[in-house]
Design a protein around this motif. Structure first.
Motif, mmCIF file in Angstrom:
data_model
loop_
_atom_site.group_PDB
_atom_site.id
_atom_site.type_symbol
_atom_site.label_atom_id
_atom_site.label_comp_id
_atom_site.label_asym_id
_atom_site.label_seq_id
_atom_site.Cartn_x
_atom_site.Cartn_y
_atom_site.Cartn_z
ATOM 1 N N THR A 165 0.984 -1.217 -0.102
ATOM 2 C CA THR A 165 0.110 0.055 0.058
ATOM 3 C C THR A 165 0.779 1.234 0.018
ATOM 4 O OG1 THR A 165 -0.146 0.285 2.340
ATOM 5 C CG2 THR A 165 -1.703 -1.426 1.459
ATOM 6 N N ASP A 166 0.389 2.434 -0.359
ATOM 7 C CA ASP A 166 1.072 3.524 -0.559
ATOM 8 C C ASP A 166 1.653 4.026 0.974
ATOM 9 O OD1 ASP A 166 0.535 3.841 -3.019
ATOM 10 O OD2 ASP A 166 -1.146 5.429 -2.669
ATOM 11 N N THR A 167 0.751 3.593 2.102
ATOM 12 C CA THR A 167 1.123 3.868 3.362
ATOM 13 C C THR A 167 2.375 3.115 4.013
ATOM 14 O OG1 THR A 167 -1.093 4.538 3.948
ATOM 15 C CG2 THR A 167 0.487 4.251 5.993
ATOM 16 N N ALA A 168 2.303 1.559 3.334
ATOM 17 C CA ALA A 168 3.420 0.851 3.803
ATOM 18 C C ALA A 168 4.596 1.151 2.958
ATOM 19 C CB ALA A 168 3.127 -0.374 3.427
ATOM 20 N N ARG A 169 4.475 1.791 1.986
ATOM 21 C CA ARG A 169 5.753 1.937 0.900
ATOM 22 C C ARG A 169 6.340 3.226 1.672
ATOM 23 N NH1 ARG A 169 2.534 -0.548 -3.346
ATOM 24 N NH2 ARG A 169 1.391 1.541 -3.601
ATOM 25 N N ALA A 170 5.420 4.167 2.057
ATOM 26 C CA ALA A 170 6.081 5.542 2.540
ATOM 27 C C ALA A 170 6.915 5.055 3.804
ATOM 28 C CB ALA A 170 4.939 6.731 2.615
ATOM 29 N N ALA A 171 6.276 4.099 4.493
ATOM 30 C CA ALA A 171 6.978 3.906 5.981
ATOM 31 C C ALA A 171 8.274 3.282 5.636
ATOM 32 C CB ALA A 171 6.162 3.040 6.686
ATOM 33 N N GLN A 172 8.414 2.355 4.841
ATOM 34 C CA GLN A 172 9.665 1.614 4.158
ATOM 35 C C GLN A 172 10.797 2.569 3.673
ATOM 36 O OE1 GLN A 172 10.480 -1.732 4.539
ATOM 37 N NE2 GLN A 172 8.389 -1.940 5.751
ATOM 38 N N GLU A 173 10.112 3.461 3.098
ATOM 39 C CA GLU A 173 11.190 4.567 2.304
ATOM 40 C C GLU A 173 11.983 5.259 3.327
ATOM 41 O OE1 GLU A 173 8.548 6.344 -0.534
ATOM 42 O OE2 GLU A 173 8.386 4.482 -2.052
ATOM 43 N N ALA A 174 10.815 5.970 4.340
ATOM 44 C CA ALA A 174 11.335 6.591 5.475
ATOM 45 C C ALA A 174 12.331 5.796 6.343
ATOM 46 C CB ALA A 174 10.154 6.989 6.393
ATOM 47 N N GLY A 175 12.301 4.521 6.367
ATOM 48 C CA GLY A 175 13.313 3.764 7.217
ATOM 49 C C GLY A 175 14.589 3.602 6.474
ATOM 50 N N MET A 176 14.433 3.533 5.178
ATOM 51 C CA MET A 176 15.556 3.487 4.264
ATOM 52 C C MET A 176 16.313 4.945 4.262
ATOM 53 S SD MET A 176 15.976 1.926 0.458
ATOM 54 C CE MET A 176 15.098 0.531 1.211
ATOM 55 N N ILE A 177 15.574 5.871 4.314
ATOM 56 C CA ILE A 177 16.399 7.152 4.401
ATOM 57 C C ILE A 177 17.096 7.310 5.603
ATOM 58 C CG2 ILE A 177 16.040 9.584 4.549
ATOM 59 C CD1 ILE A 177 13.215 9.102 2.622
ATOM 60 N N ARG A 178 16.435 6.942 6.614
ATOM 61 C CA ARG A 178 17.236 7.084 8.090
ATOM 62 C C ARG A 178 18.504 5.915 7.889
ATOM 63 N NH1 ARG A 178 11.855 6.565 9.789
ATOM 64 N NH2 ARG A 178 11.948 4.376 10.231
ATOM 65 N N VAL A 179 18.348 4.937 7.149
ATOM 66 C CA VAL A 179 19.649 4.171 7.118
ATOM 67 C C VAL A 179 20.774 4.903 6.260
ATOM 68 C CG1 VAL A 179 20.747 2.024 6.141
ATOM 69 C CG2 VAL A 179 18.535 2.040 7.266
ATOM 70 N N ILE A 180 20.547 5.252 5.237
ATOM 71 C CA ILE A 180 21.375 5.965 4.385
ATOM 72 C C ILE A 180 21.855 7.323 5.284
ATOM 73 C CG2 ILE A 180 21.568 7.565 2.317
ATOM 74 C CD1 ILE A 180 19.671 5.649 1.079
ATOM 75 N N ARG A 181 21.189 8.075 5.932
ATOM 76 C CA ARG A 181 21.563 9.247 6.652
ATOM 77 C C ARG A 181 22.561 8.730 7.891
ATOM 78 N NH1 ARG A 181 15.940 12.772 6.539
ATOM 79 N NH2 ARG A 181 16.388 13.880 4.520
ATOM 80 N N ALA A 182 22.017 7.508 8.580
ATOM 81 C CA ALA A 182 23.106 6.910 9.506
ATOM 82 C C ALA A 182 24.514 6.794 9.187
ATOM 83 C CB ALA A 182 22.410 5.853 10.201
ATOM 84 N N ILE A 183 24.649 6.070 7.857
ATOM 85 C CA ILE A 183 25.825 6.118 7.268
ATOM 86 C C ILE A 183 26.710 7.284 7.212
ATOM 87 C CG2 ILE A 183 27.048 5.038 5.275
ATOM 88 C CD1 ILE A 183 24.655 3.385 4.837
ATOM 89 N N LYS A 184 26.065 8.196 6.620
ATOM 90 C CA LYS A 184 26.912 9.413 6.315
ATOM 91 C C LYS A 184 27.068 10.308 7.652
ATOM 92 C CE LYS A 184 27.715 11.328 2.783
ATOM 93 N NZ LYS A 184 29.090 11.175 2.257
ATOM 94 N N SER A 185 26.166 10.011 8.623
ATOM 95 C CA SER A 185 26.416 10.635 9.860
ATOM 96 C C SER A 185 27.767 10.030 10.589
ATOM 97 C CB SER A 185 25.057 10.425 11.007
ATOM 98 O OG SER A 185 25.462 11.154 12.223
ATOM 99 N N ARG A 186 27.746 8.795 10.660
ATOM 100 C CA ARG A 186 28.911 8.034 11.129
ATOM 101 C C ARG A 186 30.129 8.575 10.467
ATOM 102 N NH1 ARG A 186 29.760 3.085 13.969
ATOM 103 N NH2 ARG A 186 27.711 3.483 14.738
ATOM 104 N N TYR A 187 29.946 8.219 8.978
ATOM 105 C CA TYR A 187 31.061 8.346 7.952
ATOM 106 C C TYR A 187 30.958 9.609 7.046
ATOM 107 C CZ TYR A 187 32.166 4.059 10.275
ATOM 108 O OH TYR A 187 32.502 2.974 11.292
ATOM 109 N N PRO A 188 30.951 10.772 7.314
ATOM 110 C CA PRO A 188 30.846 12.011 6.370
ATOM 111 C C PRO A 188 31.368 11.851 5.024
ATOM 112 C CG PRO A 188 30.878 12.554 8.655
ATOM 113 C CD PRO A 188 31.384 11.265 8.599
ATOM 114 N N LYS A 189 32.665 11.114 5.147
ATOM 115 C CA LYS A 189 33.396 11.219 4.007
ATOM 116 C C LYS A 189 33.240 9.764 3.096
ATOM 117 C CE LYS A 189 37.185 13.828 5.593
ATOM 118 N NZ LYS A 189 38.910 14.114 5.820
ATOM 119 N N ALA A 190 32.263 8.936 3.531
ATOM 120 C CA ALA A 190 31.876 8.070 2.854
ATOM 121 C C ALA A 190 31.433 8.290 1.316
ATOM 122 C CB ALA A 190 31.113 7.055 3.513
ATOM 123 N N ARG A 191 31.578 7.475 0.472
ATOM 124 C CA ARG A 191 30.849 7.867 -1.052
ATOM 125 C C ARG A 191 29.909 6.743 -1.213
ATOM 126 N NH1 ARG A 191 35.830 9.318 -5.040
ATOM 127 N NH2 ARG A 191 36.906 7.357 -3.758
#
Length: 299
Positions: A165-191
């Protein structure tokens, strides 16, 4: 009277000559503009990138590329090659996990609500609150310690296998965004190279180094173990995505296509077609176990 006629004829000839000259100059300028545009299209903006997932990567061959993505479980140590040309990136899967990964046993089964039968892997629930920290601690941190400074983030659209559903997909996408931001937060120079992830690009495009997708012209059907020709409709859809990524986000785009290594003409021809679209090409075998064809001048 004759003198006036001569003057008029001279003026007319002079005027026609000027018009002809300006026309030739305009035509030359138009041709030059077209040639410049064609050159810009035929030379993709972005680093040359190879993906090699086999054991014992051939360092000398791969050194011709700017970036090489390797399978970290193949026991390759980037610290042993600090002076070689390419930047070594590690393949990591965000949306799925295979049971053979070292961190699989530490993942609660509630995080794994689905299965991708084609690859015998489990789909990860991106909404699990502890997942971003776990991914950084158990996946990224050990690879960073080994010397990797770049990561190829795969399976960014696998959540669609479990979110209907749109709601379920939006929740999954928000979680994935948190994962990516967590990587860059810990390792800002990671490409970070995103493999697709089109749905989340509006929120995290500033964290991407390159956006990749697979099979613009030639594909690989893992279930049938067969090389395929991509339908025009699929190609047009990807070209539309590529245009948005390049024009709106100013990011390089990489297309990973697949040809039978026995067909020696397929790789160069496919790479040339990809490059003509202004996209960085890499054409390899279905297992990514041979050194493929990159932009002109690469292997």
């Amino acid at each position: 009277m004759a003198q006036h006629d001569d003057d008029r004829r001279f003026s007319l000839r002079h005027l026609l000559g000027l018009v002809s000259r300006f026309a030739r100059m305009a035509a030359f300028g138009a041709l030059a503009s077209v040639a410049h545009a064609q050159d810009a299209v035929s030379t993709p903006a972005g680093p040359s990138i190879a993906l090699f997932y086999g054991a014992n990567p051939p360092i000398d061959e791969l050194a011709r590329f700017d970036v090489v993505v390797v399978e970290p479980d193949a026991r390759f140590d980037p610290r042993a090659h600090p002076k070689t040309h390419p930047a070594w990136f590690a393949y990591v899967s965000v949306g799925e996990v295979n049971p053979h990964r070292s961190y699989f046993s530490a993942m609660p089964r509630t995080w794994l609500p689905g299965v991708n039968e084609a690859w015998a892997s489990h789909v990860v629930d991106q909404t699990a609150p502890e997942w971003p920290a776990f991914f950084v601690d158990k996946v990224i941190a050990p690879l960073w310690k080994k010397g990797y400074r770049g990561f190829f983030l795969d399976t960014l659209d696998s959540y669609q296998l479990i979110a209907k559903t749109d709601t379920a997909r939006a929740a999954q996408e928000a979680g994935m965004i948190r994962v990516i931001r967590a990587i860059k937060s810990r390792y800002p120079k990671a490409r970070l190279i995103f493999n697709r992830g089109f749905e989340i690009l509006p929120q995290v495009h500033d964290l991407a180094y390159v956006v990749a997708f697979e099979s613009l012209y030639r594909g690989w059907d893992a279930s049938k173990q067969a090389y395929t020709e991509v339908p025009q409709a699929d190609r047009d859809w990807l070209l539309g995505k590529a245009a948005t990524i390049r024009e709106q986000y100013r990011l390089p785009v990489l297309s990973i296509d697949y040809c039978d290594p026995a067909d020696t003409a397929c790789g160069p021809a496919t790479a040339a077609r990809i490059a003509s679209d202004g996209i960085v090409p890499y054409v390899t075998d279905g297992d990514l176990a041979t050194v493929g064809v990159g932009p002109a001048g690469q292997p």
